[in-house]
Design a protein around this motif. Structure first.
Motif, PDB file in Angstrom:
ATOM      1  N   ILE A 137       0.822  -1.214   0.000  1.00  0.00           N
ATOM      2  CA  ILE A 137       0.000   0.000   0.000  1.00  0.00           C
ATOM      3  C   ILE A 137       0.855   1.264   0.000  1.00  0.00           C
ATOM      4  O   ILE A 137       0.343   2.372   0.146  1.00  0.00           O
ATOM      5  N   GLY A 138       2.175   1.080  -0.155  1.00  0.00           N
ATOM      6  CA  GLY A 138       3.069   2.231  -0.238  1.00  0.00           C
ATOM      7  C   GLY A 138       3.252   2.969   1.062  1.00  0.00           C
ATOM      8  O   GLY A 138       3.398   4.191   1.082  1.00  0.00           O
ATOM      9  N   LEU A 139       3.283   2.227   2.165  1.00  0.00           N
ATOM     10  CA  LEU A 139       3.377   2.838   3.485  1.00  0.00           C
ATOM     11  C   LEU A 139       4.713   2.499   4.130  1.00  0.00           C
ATOM     12  O   LEU A 139       5.137   1.336   4.156  1.00  0.00           O
ATOM     13  N   GLY A 140       5.402   3.516   4.634  1.00  0.00           N
ATOM     14  CA  GLY A 140       6.642   3.310   5.373  1.00  0.00           C
ATOM     15  C   GLY A 140       6.389   3.440   6.864  1.00  0.00           C
ATOM     16  O   GLY A 140       5.247   3.389   7.323  1.00  0.00           O
ATOM     17  N   ILE A 141       7.452   3.612   7.640  1.00  0.00           N
ATOM     18  CA  ILE A 141       7.334   3.789   9.084  1.00  0.00           C
ATOM     19  C   ILE A 141       8.027   5.100   9.448  1.00  0.00           C
ATOM     20  O   ILE A 141       9.253   5.214   9.348  1.00  0.00           O
ATOM     21  N   ALA A 142       7.244   6.068   9.878  1.00  0.00           N
ATOM     22  CA  ALA A 142       7.770   7.411  10.126  1.00  0.00           C
ATOM     23  C   ALA A 142       8.721   7.451  11.316  1.00  0.00           C
ATOM     24  O   ALA A 142       9.775   8.088  11.260  1.00  0.00           O
ATOM     25  N   HIS A 143       8.351   6.784  12.399  1.00  0.00           N
ATOM     26  CA  HIS A 143       9.152   6.808  13.629  1.00  0.00           C
ATOM     27  C   HIS A 143       9.333   5.374  14.134  1.00  0.00           C
ATOM     28  O   HIS A 143       8.544   4.906  14.972  1.00  0.00           O
ATOM     29  N   PRO A 144      10.333   4.659  13.643  1.00  0.00           N
ATOM     30  CA  PRO A 144      10.486   3.233  13.976  1.00  0.00           C
ATOM     31  C   PRO A 144      10.588   2.939  15.466  1.00  0.00           C
ATOM     32  O   PRO A 144      10.012   1.962  15.950  1.00  0.00           O
ATOM     33  N   LEU A 145      11.311   3.779  16.215  1.00  0.00           N
ATOM     34  CA  LEU A 145      11.474   3.517  17.644  1.00  0.00           C
ATOM     35  C   LEU A 145      10.160   3.683  18.403  1.00  0.00           C
ATOM     36  O   LEU A 145       9.856   2.900  19.319  1.00  0.00           O
ATOM     37  N   TRP A 146       9.380   4.688  18.036  1.00  0.00           N
ATOM     38  CA  TRP A 146       8.073   4.850  18.667  1.00  0.00           C
ATOM     39  C   TRP A 146       7.168   3.672  18.317  1.00  0.00           C
ATOM     40  O   TRP A 146       6.448   3.151  19.175  1.00  0.00           O
ATOM     41  N   ALA A 147       7.212   3.263  17.053  1.00  0.00           N
ATOM     42  CA  ALA A 147       6.394   2.121  16.637  1.00  0.00           C
ATOM     43  C   ALA A 147       6.774   0.870  17.419  1.00  0.00           C
ATOM     44  O   ALA A 147       5.902   0.146  17.919  1.00  0.00           O
ATOM     45  N   LEU A 148       8.070   0.631  17.557  1.00  0.00           N
ATOM     46  CA  LEU A 148       8.535  -0.539  18.313  1.00  0.00           C
ATOM     47  C   LEU A 148       8.115  -0.442  19.768  1.00  0.00           C
ATOM     48  O   LEU A 148       7.676  -1.436  20.373  1.00  0.00           O
ATOM     49  N   GLY A 149       8.228   0.744  20.341  1.00  0.00           N
ATOM     50  CA  GLY A 149       7.850   0.928  21.742  1.00  0.00           C
ATOM     51  C   GLY A 149       6.386   0.613  21.990  1.00  0.00           C
ATOM     52  O   GLY A 149       6.040  -0.048  22.979  1.00  0.00           O
ATOM     53  N   PHE A 150       5.517   1.042  21.088  1.00  0.00           N
ATOM     54  CA  PHE A 150       4.086   0.788  21.281  1.00  0.00           C
ATOM     55  C   PHE A 150       3.719  -0.663  20.989  1.00  0.00           C
ATOM     56  O   PHE A 150       2.816  -1.211  21.625  1.00  0.00           O
ATOM     57  N   VAL A 151       4.421  -1.294  20.052  1.00  0.00           N
ATOM     58  CA  VAL A 151       4.182  -2.725  19.831  1.00  0.00           C
ATOM     59  C   VAL A 151       4.593  -3.520  21.069  1.00  0.00           C
ATOM     60  O   VAL A 151       3.869  -4.419  21.519  1.00  0.00           O
ATOM     61  N   LEU A 152       5.738  -3.166  21.653  1.00  0.00           N
ATOM     62  CA  LEU A 152       6.188  -3.850  22.875  1.00  0.00           C
ATOM     63  C   LEU A 152       5.217  -3.587  24.027  1.00  0.00           C
ATOM     64  O   LEU A 152       4.844  -4.508  24.756  1.00  0.00           O
ATOM     65  N   GLY A 153       4.830  -2.319  24.207  1.00  0.00           N
ATOM     66  CA  GLY A 153       3.917  -1.978  25.294  1.00  0.00           C
ATOM     67  C   GLY A 153       2.556  -2.623  25.131  1.00  0.00           C
ATOM     68  O   GLY A 153       1.978  -3.144  26.093  1.00  0.00           O
ATOM     69  N   GLY A 154       2.033  -2.614  23.903  1.00  0.00           N
ATOM     70  CA  GLY A 154       0.735  -3.235  23.649  1.00  0.00           C
ATOM     71  C   GLY A 154       0.786  -4.748  23.798  1.00  0.00           C
ATOM     72  O   GLY A 154      -0.138  -5.355  24.348  1.00  0.00           O
TER      73      GLY A 154
END
Length: 261
Positions: A137-154
């Motif tokens: 869908i042509g989507l990247g990851i703007a803030h990888p560390l924030w994304a990782l943090g929320f995946v870990l927290g969730g």
């Protein structure tokens, strides 16, 4: 040879429990990785087609990008919860929970071992969804560390909720009730398919009391850089709730609540 310990921790026992929990889902990756990725892809396809039909054949790319992080986090939530809840509940029903409680594992080690297994499955699924769907869908990851943090927290949140649910439940019907009447409604009403900014004020207040909202909102910030609340605040809420749930799970393991005859 004696147990490998670091201070009062039984590292060998803890690692063995973690490895068992990871092998439970990695050995059946068609069910635990391919199936969730396929489900997430179907969600994306259905929404894309529905939006294209309403707009005369042109899909709303901006909304698809808004939706994708929420779908990813919903998949993470479901799988982290399923890993710990199914592992513990099956052991209780089959009567072999004693094989986990009898070894020299402290309540902290039991809590951490089960939770890490759930977190690992959450990461496993998140990576699969991101690799399989985001490029399409042509989507990247703007803030990888924030994304990782929320995946870990969730993942940690739902892994711990899964532990508590499995301890309370006595059979699969009880677990289905918890999933259908607690986990699913809270996840669907957390802003996965919409921004809470469109809601009336009183509904926004209710949404802010829902921990699932901070998971969805946080991963959306990590992926597309847009959120309804400050990501630092959302991650802080998750950390506090995770610590509280961890203490709760530890106290039940320590007392043997609904685990020991």
């Amino acid at each position: 040879m004696g147990e490998r310990r670091f201070g009062r921790f039984n590292l060998l026992g803890l690692w063995t429990l973690i490895l068992r929990e990871v092998l439970r889902f990695s050995n059946v990756w068609l069910q635990t990785l391919l199936a969730p990725v396929a489900t997430a892809a179907l969600f994306m396809v259905v929404f894309s087609l529905a939006l294209a039909a309403r707009s005369g054949g042109q899909a709303d790319t901006e909304f698809i990008h808004f939706l994708a992080p929420g779908i990813l986090m919903m998949t993470v939530i479901q799988n982290a919860f399923a890993n710990t809840s199914s592992s513990l509940l099956v052991s209780k029903i089959q009567g072999n929970i004693v094989d986990t409680l009898m070894p020299p594992l402290s309540p902290v080690e039991l809590t951490v071992g089960y939770a890490v297994g759930g977190i690992a499955r959450g990461l496993f699924v998140a990576l699969g969804v991101a690799v399989a769907i985001f490029p399409v869908i042509g989507l990247g990851i703007a803030h990888p560390l924030w994304a990782l943090g929320f995946v870990l927290g969730g993942s940690a949140f739902m892994a711990l909720v899964g532990i508590l649910a499995a301890i309370v439940a006595d059979k699969f019907d009880h677990m289905s009730a918890i999933t259908n009447f607690v986990v699913t409604p809270l996840s669907f009403l957390s802003g996965t398919f919409y921004s809470i900014s469109v809601l009336p004020g009183w509904m926004q207040a209710i949404s802010h009391a829902n921990p699932f909202f901070y998971m969805i909102d946080g991963i959306r910030y990590g992926v597309i850089g847009v959120s309804d609340t400050a990501p630092a605040f959302g991650l802080g809420v998750l950390v506090v709730v995770d610590l509280a749930l961890g203490f709760w799970a530890w106290s039940w393991f320590r007392s043997g609540y609904r685990l020991k005859p």
